[in-house]
Design an enzyme around this catalytic site. Structure first.
Site, mmCIF file in Angstrom:
data_model
loop_
_atom_site.group_PDB
_atom_site.id
_atom_site.type_symbol
_atom_site.label_atom_id
_atom_site.label_comp_id
_atom_site.label_asym_id
_atom_site.label_seq_id
_atom_site.Cartn_x
_atom_site.Cartn_y
_atom_site.Cartn_z
ATOM 1 N N ARG A 38 0.821 -1.221 0.000
ATOM 2 C CA ARG A 38 0.000 0.000 0.000
ATOM 3 C C ARG A 38 0.850 1.263 0.000
ATOM 4 N NH1 ARG A 38 -4.015 -3.175 4.067
ATOM 5 N NH2 ARG A 38 -5.393 -3.972 2.423
ATOM 6 N N TYR A 95 -6.503 -2.256 -6.556
ATOM 7 C CA TYR A 95 -5.641 -3.298 -5.998
ATOM 8 C C TYR A 95 -4.925 -2.836 -4.737
ATOM 9 C CZ TYR A 95 -1.999 -1.609 -9.427
ATOM 10 O OH TYR A 95 -1.125 -0.891 -10.184
ATOM 11 N N GLU A 96 -4.304 -3.810 -4.072
ATOM 12 C CA GLU A 96 -3.769 -3.645 -2.699
ATOM 13 C C GLU A 96 -4.887 -3.354 -1.699
ATOM 14 O OE1 GLU A 96 -0.896 -4.583 -2.389
ATOM 15 O OE2 GLU A 96 0.206 -4.112 -4.208
ATOM 16 N N GLY A 97 -6.069 -3.877 -1.984
ATOM 17 C CA GLY A 97 -7.245 -3.600 -1.162
ATOM 18 C C GLY A 97 -7.965 -2.378 -1.695
#
Length: 601
Positions: A270, A408-410
């Site tokens: 992140r 992406y990455e949550g």
């Protein structure tokens, strides 16, 4: 290093309740000579190997992506954070951020391939692997001999990563597992030699992680390349495992520890994603102002029009804020790692715990900077007008590539809720004292406000007071919400989203002020005139966002006298004594960008 550790390093989330001195934060102006050399080397590589070939990347030339990745390995860029004993450069966390930032601005395609390999493809083995696993795999990954991919997501398991259905079955002799399942959205799948794969053993609560070499004769099948909105030259495929045999010694960490690995990998990913968006913002801003200076309408360069100046000023300001916050957090992580190593932790343990400590800040940065690059690219298209909508200009691809960063990455929604949830959990563990400050704000609401005229003679005196008041808004809202909902707070998603936007703006605005204050003290205020303007502009925008979300939060759960009291408190906390002239600030920032014909900060 001892000098670095003499300063007070706040724990993750403590920025909300403790004052940070500008001298104690790290800024891009603090880069060492070694870091500057690395930055310049990466910029030169980007300009030579990536930027000139944008058309080939857009044409989905996956072979080019693989070729440039190998060249990055030859330059040492793939192993910046890998310890020297495993073939890497063993550089600190800030240096890894620098490489990620400047190598990522050519295309989103290369950025994704680079990040998937160096981060979630390599890092789990570096941090969780046995010595044998590290010796076998990490040197190959660090040099670019092999490429890695990360297989977590499944058709039914996206944000809920621990719900995956891929199964690992132990053989009768206990020497191997058979993997069966389907993974999707796997970056680098087309040209990698190794997967980090997550699967469930029997009915375990948590998934387990395995290192699986890509052998298409071992039950591994690849789907066709995905047709995506952006990141066209990033190889993205589904991966199917059918009785794929993996040696038992290829389990990473212990049984059931895959979910922990996945979450910690995402924390690192992140903040690095935030870094990867920064130089893209600079390049988009530069491209936009160069076009605006050349494009004439009504016999006037469009950069002279107030509507365009507004856009350029906001684009530059958001980028400056993102730089400020990203490197503040990166150095905190680096210092925390050094502290843990000095106290006897292994490098693995120190890095894991160092990053985990600042998981809140990592989520904040992921959300803020990914949304800023999307807005920047969108405004870039707008400045180009009709030409911006054409594939013949770089803005169209920049906008499409930027869009994935919010997913992406949550997803940003998940990260918003995580940031508040993690802060509350830290408070419950006693790592961050929220209760005391929240009660102090509640008492203040019941008291009589001061009518004394404050002294704002020092630089940013009112602005720093305003940041302190914005923190009171969060404490007021969060304190009352926790009191009302208790353990059911997780179910109040719209409230959490609003509260997180307050938290995000506090961190970003404070970081921008602290960077500018530090540089004004050491370089002189005159040299920081435009940076001061950007810090004031960002804070003004942040106050508006906090006011909106504070009001929305309060009226969503408070009623009657409590609601009226909190709304009065909100009004008091977001009120300036001396409002800045926002129009003049934007003009000054835009004129600087226009005159330099680039993002100049």
């Amino acid at each position: 290093m001892e000098t670095q550790l003499e300063k007070e390093i706040l724990r993750g989330g403590q920025f909300l309740v403790k004052e940070t001195k500008c001298e104690d934060i790290f800024t891009p102006e603090d880069f060492s000579e070694e870091q500057k050399m690395m930055r310049d080397s990466v910029i030169e590589f980007n300009d030579r190997e990536i930027i000139p070939h944008r058309d080939r990347f857009e044409a989905k030339d996956y072979a080019l992506t693989e070729e440039v990745m190998r060249k990055a390995g030859d330059m040492g860029f793939l192993g910046v954070s890998v310890p020297e004993e495993y073939g890497g450069l063993g550089m600190g966390f800030v240096s890894t951020m620098i490489v990620c930032e400047y190598i990522s601005s050519g295309t989103g395609s290369f950025s994704t391939a680079f990040g998937a390999h160096t981060g979630i493809g390599t890092m789990p083995i570096t941090l969780y692997g046995t010595e044998e696993q590290k010796q076998k795999y990490v040197p190959r990954l660090a040099t670019g001999e092999w490429f890695g991919a990360y297989a977590l997501t499944e058709p039914g398991a996206g944000s809920d990563a621990n719900s995956g259905k891929t199964i690992a079955t132990l053989s009768e002799d206990g020497k191997s597992y058979k993997i069966n399942g389907q993974k999707m959205w796997i970056s680098n799948a087309g040209f990698c030699q190794m997967f980090i794969v997550f699967a469930r053993i029997e009915n375990d609560k948590n998934i387990t992680c395995f290192i699986i070499e890509k052998d298409l004769n071992n039950g591994i099948t690849l789907g066709e390349e995905e047709h995506k909105l952006g990141i066209h030259a990033s190889s993205t495929r589904q991966v199917f495992f059918s009785d794929t045999v993996v040696p038992a010694e290829n389990m990473l960490a212990g049984r059931g520890e895959g979910f922990k690995i996945a979450m910690n990998a995402l924390n690192i990913g992140r903040i690095k994603l935030a870094a990867a968006c920064l130089d893209s913002q600079r390049r988009v801003t530069t491209t936009a102002v160069q076009y605006a200076n050349e494009r004439k309408q009504f016999n006037t360069p469009i950069s002279d029009f107030g509507a365009i100046k507004l856009k350029l000023a906001e684009m530059a300001t958001n980028c400056y804020a993102g730089e400020s916050a990203s490197y503040r957090a990166a150095k905190n992580i680096e210092d925390r790692i050094a502290m843990r190593e000095a106290s006897g932790n292994s490098h693995q343990e120190a890095e894991l715990k160092g990053v985990e400590e600042y998981a809140i800040e990592c989520s904040i940065l992921k959300v803020a900077v990914s949304e800023d690059i999307q807005h920047c690219a969108d405004e870039g298209i707008q400045i180009f007008g009709g030409m911006g909508f054409s594939k013949d200009t770089p803005m169209e691809a920049a906008w499409r590539d930027a869009r994935i960063a919010r997913i992406y990455e949550g997803t940003n929604e998940i990260n918003r809720m995580l940031s508040v949830g993690m802060l509350v959990k830290k408070a419950m563990k006693g790592h961050v004292d929220l209760l005391g400050p929240a009660q102090a704000v509640a008492d203040e609401l019941m008291g009589i406000p001061s009518f004394e005229t404050p002294d704002y003679s020092e630089l940013f005196a009112e602005e720093k007071e305003m940041v302190a008041k914005l923190k009171k808004v969060f404490l007021m809202v969060a304190g009352a919400a926790v009191q009302k909902f208790g353990p059911d707070l997780d179910g109040q998603q719209q409230l959490l989203l609003a509260a997180s936007d307050i938290l995000i703006e506090i961190y970003m605005a404070e970081s921008t002020l602290l960077r500018t204050e530090k540089n004004a003290k050491r370089f002189g205020e005159a040299s920081q005139e435009i940076q001061i303007a950007m810090a004031k502009l960002y804070l003004y925008n942040a106050v508006s966002i906090v006011e909106k979300n504070g009001k929305e939060s309060i009226i969503s759960f408070a009623e009657g006298d409590e609601q009226r009291m909190m709304l009065m408190g909100l009004k008091r906390f977001v009120k300036y004594t001396n409002y800045p002239d926002i129009v003049d600030l934007r003009k000054a920032i835009a004129e600087k960008v226009k005159g330099e014909n680039k993002y100049p900060f």
